[in-house]
Design an enzyme around this catalytic site. Structure first.
Site, PDB file in Angstrom:
ATOM      1  N   LYS A 183      63.205  22.207  37.780  1.00 33.77           N
ATOM      2  CA  LYS A 183      64.499  21.978  38.403  1.00 33.77           C
ATOM      3  C   LYS A 183      64.245  21.431  39.800  1.00 33.77           C
ATOM      4  O   LYS A 183      63.806  22.175  40.685  1.00 33.77           O
ATOM      5  CB  LYS A 183      65.336  23.244  38.508  1.00 33.77           C
ATOM      6  N   GLU A 259      55.466  29.180  47.374  1.00 31.28           N
ATOM      7  CA  GLU A 259      55.191  28.406  48.583  1.00 31.28           C
ATOM      8  C   GLU A 259      56.466  28.450  49.402  1.00 31.28           C
ATOM      9  O   GLU A 259      57.419  27.739  49.111  1.00 31.28           O
ATOM     10  CB  GLU A 259      54.820  26.967  48.223  1.00 31.28           C
ATOM     11  N   CYS A 293      57.279  22.504  56.032  1.00 31.58           N
ATOM     12  CA  CYS A 293      57.048  23.950  56.101  1.00 31.58           C
ATOM     13  C   CYS A 293      55.938  24.302  57.074  1.00 31.58           C
ATOM     14  O   CYS A 293      55.779  25.453  57.456  1.00 31.58           O
ATOM     15  CB  CYS A 293      56.668  24.458  54.724  1.00 31.58           C
ATOM     16  N   GLU A 390      62.748  29.683  61.623  1.00 23.88           N
ATOM     17  CA  GLU A 390      62.199  28.374  61.219  1.00 23.88           C
ATOM     18  C   GLU A 390      63.245  27.311  61.549  1.00 23.88           C
ATOM     19  O   GLU A 390      64.386  27.379  61.086  1.00 23.88           O
ATOM     20  CB  GLU A 390      61.888  28.369  59.728  1.00 23.88           C
TER      21      GLU A 390
HETATM   22  N1  LIG Z   1      55.328  26.531  51.593  1.00 26.90           N
HETATM   23  C1  LIG Z   1      55.572  25.284  51.213  1.00 26.90           C
HETATM   24  O1  LIG Z   1      54.694  24.567  50.685  1.00 26.90           O
HETATM   25  C2  LIG Z   1      56.941  24.700  51.447  1.00 26.90           C
HETATM   26  C3  LIG Z   1      57.108  23.331  51.219  1.00 26.90           C
HETATM   27  C4  LIG Z   1      58.389  22.778  51.424  1.00 26.90           C
HETATM   28  C5  LIG Z   1      59.441  23.573  51.861  1.00 26.90           C
HETATM   29  N2  LIG Z   1      59.229  24.898  52.066  1.00 26.90           N
HETATM   30  C6  LIG Z   1      60.310  25.742  52.571  1.00 26.90           C
HETATM   31  O2  LIG Z   1      61.548  25.431  51.891  1.00 26.90           O
HETATM   32  C7  LIG Z   1      62.651  25.609  52.790  1.00 26.90           C
HETATM   33  C8  LIG Z   1      63.465  24.340  52.867  1.00 26.90           C
HETATM   34  O3  LIG Z   1      63.673  23.789  51.564  1.00 26.90           O
HETATM   35  P1  LIG Z   1      65.056  24.017  50.813  1.00 26.90           P
HETATM   36  O4  LIG Z   1      66.181  24.013  51.775  1.00 26.90           O
HETATM   37  O5  LIG Z   1      65.122  23.088  49.651  1.00 26.90           O
HETATM   38  O6  LIG Z   1      64.848  25.527  50.290  1.00 26.90           O
HETATM   39  P2  LIG Z   1      65.783  26.346  49.282  1.00 26.90           P
HETATM   40  O7  LIG Z   1      65.048  27.601  49.027  1.00 26.90           O
HETATM   41  O8  LIG Z   1      67.184  26.392  49.753  1.00 26.90           O
HETATM   42  O9  LIG Z   1      65.782  25.452  47.928  1.00 26.90           O
HETATM   43  C9  LIG Z   1      64.570  25.191  47.270  1.00 26.90           C
HETATM   44  C10 LIG Z   1      64.882  24.975  45.789  1.00 26.90           C
HETATM   45  O10 LIG Z   1      65.397  26.182  45.261  1.00 26.90           O
HETATM   46  C11 LIG Z   1      66.649  25.940  44.610  1.00 26.90           C
HETATM   47  N3  LIG Z   1      67.437  27.163  44.728  1.00 26.90           N
HETATM   48  C12 LIG Z   1      68.254  27.559  45.740  1.00 26.90           C
HETATM   49  N4  LIG Z   1      68.788  28.771  45.484  1.00 26.90           N
HETATM   50  C13 LIG Z   1      68.301  29.153  44.259  1.00 26.90           C
HETATM   51  C14 LIG Z   1      68.468  30.306  43.421  1.00 26.90           C
HETATM   52  N5  LIG Z   1      69.242  31.331  43.785  1.00 26.90           N
HETATM   53  N6  LIG Z   1      67.804  30.350  42.244  1.00 26.90           N
HETATM   54  C15 LIG Z   1      67.023  29.327  41.852  1.00 26.90           C
HETATM   55  N7  LIG Z   1      66.804  28.212  42.604  1.00 26.90           N
HETATM   56  C16 LIG Z   1      67.450  28.138  43.785  1.00 26.90           C
HETATM   57  C17 LIG Z   1      67.210  24.740  45.328  1.00 26.90           C
HETATM   58  O11 LIG Z   1      68.158  24.076  44.506  1.00 26.90           O
HETATM   59  C18 LIG Z   1      65.944  23.914  45.514  1.00 26.90           C
HETATM   60  O12 LIG Z   1      65.636  23.216  44.336  1.00 26.90           O
HETATM   61  C19 LIG Z   1      62.033  25.934  54.144  1.00 26.90           C
HETATM   62  O13 LIG Z   1      62.024  27.323  54.349  1.00 26.90           O
HETATM   63  C20 LIG Z   1      60.604  25.425  54.009  1.00 26.90           C
HETATM   64  O14 LIG Z   1      59.703  26.095  54.869  1.00 26.90           O
HETATM   65  C21 LIG Z   1      57.991  25.483  51.888  1.00 26.90           C
HETATM   66  O1  LIG Z   2      56.782  21.039  53.693  1.00 21.33           O
HETATM   67  C1  LIG Z   2      55.797  21.475  53.161  1.00 21.33           C
HETATM   68  C2  LIG Z   2      54.687  20.604  52.694  1.00 21.33           C
HETATM   69  O2  LIG Z   2      53.884  21.353  51.804  1.00 21.33           O
HETATM   70  C3  LIG Z   2      53.906  20.105  53.871  1.00 21.33           C
HETATM   71  S1  LIG Z   2      52.568  19.071  53.437  1.00 21.33           S
HETATM   72  O3  LIG Z   2      53.149  17.733  53.168  1.00 21.33           O
HETATM   73  O4  LIG Z   2      51.938  19.620  52.226  1.00 21.33           O
HETATM   74  O5  LIG Z   2      51.663  19.055  54.594  1.00 21.33           O
END
Ligand SMILES: NC(=O)c1ccc[n+]([C@@H]2O[C@H](COP(=O)([O-])OP(=O)(O)OC[C@H]3O[C@@H](n4cnc5c(N)ncnc54)[C@H](O)[C@@H]3O)[C@@H](O)[C@H]2O)c1
Ligand SMILES: O=C[C@H](O)CS(=O)(=O)O
Length: 487
Positions: A183, A259, A293, A390
């Site tokens: 998804k 992640e 992130c 964040e």
């Molecule tokens: N650690 C990593 O590698 C990494 C990488 C990218 C982003 N992030 C984190 O993601 C966040 C930003 O991304 P975002 O706004 O898309 O995050 P989000 O958690 O709002 O959404 C991520 C995904 O989860 C889905 N989702 C939302 N609520 C859900 C639920 N209740 N059940 C199932 N799926 C659900 C969303 O549709 C989307 O596809 C930040 O906190 C960022 O740090 C972490």
């Molecule tokens: O936003 C999170 C990503 O994992 C960062 S990176 O592109 O892998 O450095």
């Protein structure tokens, strides 16, 4: 529509992809995909839900048997072909990404290559799944360990890296022998659908990679985390959602990879190479308009160099050219939504209300796009939300510290533990501080730390598991011990 800017407009897909078929939603519903630079609707995509998710899971389960019969080399060849197709369509994939996510084209091209590197890497790693033969307590038996695919994988990914966060999961899953039901984020479905189109062109058998775009993420997520045929849930996104998915997965004891959110500190000591520290912190802060992130979320600078660091950092931040990502002149794009701009603005206002001051930026330019001028904030304290939350936007809070011990304490004062960075010329300090920082990844005099060859992941509430590197397959494999008696 924007397809006319592509060489191959057939890469723009607006249906879901299940068992090798492009499908519309059972409800007939569609959802809008918006260009964050203009606020314009660029596509309407099938809004799939529980019914389609269920079908995708069953198809994924059935598909695994034939994929498992292929040799490692045969699996590798399909992944390699997929890599080749992604790279030969890099420009189109980058343009699709820019119009739906907003990042400038140069960054989008970079992400396509970065995402493709995971496919290339795991095309090779698929040939290195090894077992073990262990010593025994008696001479009439042999103990053998083999690795087997864990099973159907449910994957949920974010919008900030619409290709790389998908390939970082799907490539190792396929390499390990697992099928996937994905998804993608509703903000960026087009990149995901173009990816699966190319996987099909690469010869990936139907049912091995299914994409279920949908607005109702909770209902799709509930299906993926509760269905007995799904054996693994891998998620990239916020810690808030990660906790929901972990709890839901517990009911059927699914393995999870998480992640999650970050709050990366950058520690700049007074013995650092100041130019290198400014450049490194700057790059880590503003990549993808601060929406990564591992972005520099808090910049901690030792007091004796604080003013000079702020001056040089501000000078660089003022050089950004905000604009639509397709324009080669733009060096920073919009944020993903209007809400994201409001969220960032609120964090800045909180800091200013509590005594901090802006040295540049922090405004919302007029117009339809979701832009926010890169902000640098100085003279902050620990009462401000920017010290704990964040940011996920182009805001650089620069804090001051006096001693190494204080810097480490400030850096670790968070529930997150994804990435941290430090700048110093003192080798013993680099070891001492790296070991004291409670993070999964630490950059020393470097902030460009990500690649397919490293174990990407965090500790504490930034997640569990690692993606990429020689460790990356483990999250998709089960270990089986076989005791051969009567030898
Ligand atoms: N650690 C990593 O590698 C990494 C990488 C990218 C982003 N992030 C984190 O993601 C966040 C930003 O991304 P975002 O706004 O898309 O995050 P989000 O958690 O709002 O959404 C991520 C995904 O989860 C889905 N989702 C939302 N609520 C859900 C639920 N209740 N059940 C199932 N799926 C659900 C969303 O549709 C989307 O596809 C930040 O906190 C960022 O740090 C972490
Ligand atoms: O936003 C999170 C990503 O994992 C960062 S990176 O592109 O892998 O450095």
């Amino acid at each position: 529509m924007f397809e006319q800017i592509l060489s191959d407009s057939s890469l723009v897909k607006t249906h879901g992809y299940i068992n090798g078929e492009w499908v519309v939603s059972a409800s007939g519903n569609l959802f809008d995909v918006v260009n964050p630079a203009t606020g314009e609707i660029i596509a309407k995509v099938a809004d799939l839900g529980v019914v389609e998710t269920q079908k995708a899971i069953v198809a994924a389960h059935k598909a695994m048997a034939s994929w498992a019969k292929r040799t490692a080399k045969e699996k590798s060849a399909v992944l390699r072909k997929w890599f080749d197709l992604v790279m030969s369509n890099q420009e189109d994939l980058a343009k699709i990404m820019t119009v739906e996510q907003g990042k400038v084209l140069a960054e989008a091209r970079g992400e396509v290559a970065y995402g493709a590197s995971y496919i290339e890497w795991f095309a090779e790693e698929s040939k290195r799944i090894y077992g073990d033969i262990l010593p025994n307590t008696t001479t009439d038996r042999r103990s053998v360990v083999i690795k087997q695919p864990i099973g159907v994988v449910g994957a949920i990914t974010p919008w900030n890296f619409p290709i790389a966060m998908i390939t970082r999961k799907v490539a190792p899953a396929l390499a390990a022998g697992c099928s996937v039901v994905l998804k993608p984020a509703a903000e960026t479905p087009l990149s995901a659908l173009a990816l699966v189109e190319l996987a099909e062109r690469a010869g990936l058998p139907k049912g091995m990679f299914n994409v279920v775009p949908g607005l109702d993420a909770p209902q799709i997520g509930e299906r993926l985390t509760s269905h007995p045929l799904v054996k693994k849930v891998t998620f990239t996104g916020s810690t808030r959602v990660g906790k929901i998915l972990m709890a839901q997965s517990a009911q059927t004891v699914k393995r999870t990879s998480m992640e999650l959110g970050g709050n990366a500190p950058v520690l700049v000591f007074d013995d650092a190479d100041l130019d290198k520290a400014v450049q490194g912190a700057f790059a880590a802060k503003f990549r993808n308009a601060g929406q990564t992130c591992i972005c520099a979320n808090r910049i901690l600078v030792q007091s004796s160099i604080y003013d000079e660091f702020v001056r040089r950092f501000t000078e660089k931040a003022e050089q950004f050219v905000l604009g639509e990502g397709l324009s080669e002149a733009s060096t920073m794009g919009p944020l993903i939504t209007r809400n994201a701009v409001e969220g960032v603005s609120t964090l800045v206002a909180d800091a200013l209300d509590k005594g901090a001051s802006l040295t540049t930026g922090g405004t919302q330019p007029a117009g339809e796009g979701y832009f926010f001028t890169p902000a640098v904030i100085r003279d902050l304290n620990q009462s401000m939300r920017l010290s704990k939350e964040e940011v996920f936007g182009p805001v650089a809070p620069i804090f001051k510290f006096e001693t190494e011990e204080e810097a480490i304490e400030m850096a670790n004062d968070t529930e997150f533990g994804l990435a941290a960075y430090l700048f110093t010329k003192d080798q013993s300090r680099s070891w001492r501080v790296s070991e004291a920082l409670e993070y999964g990844m630490v950059g020393v005099n470097e902030t460009a730390i990500s690649s397919e060859m490293i174990p990407f992941g965090g500790v504490k509430e930034s997640g569990q598991g690692r993606e990429g590197s020689k460790y990356g397959l483990e999250d998709y494999l089960e270990m089986k011990y076989i005791c051969l008696g009567d030898i």
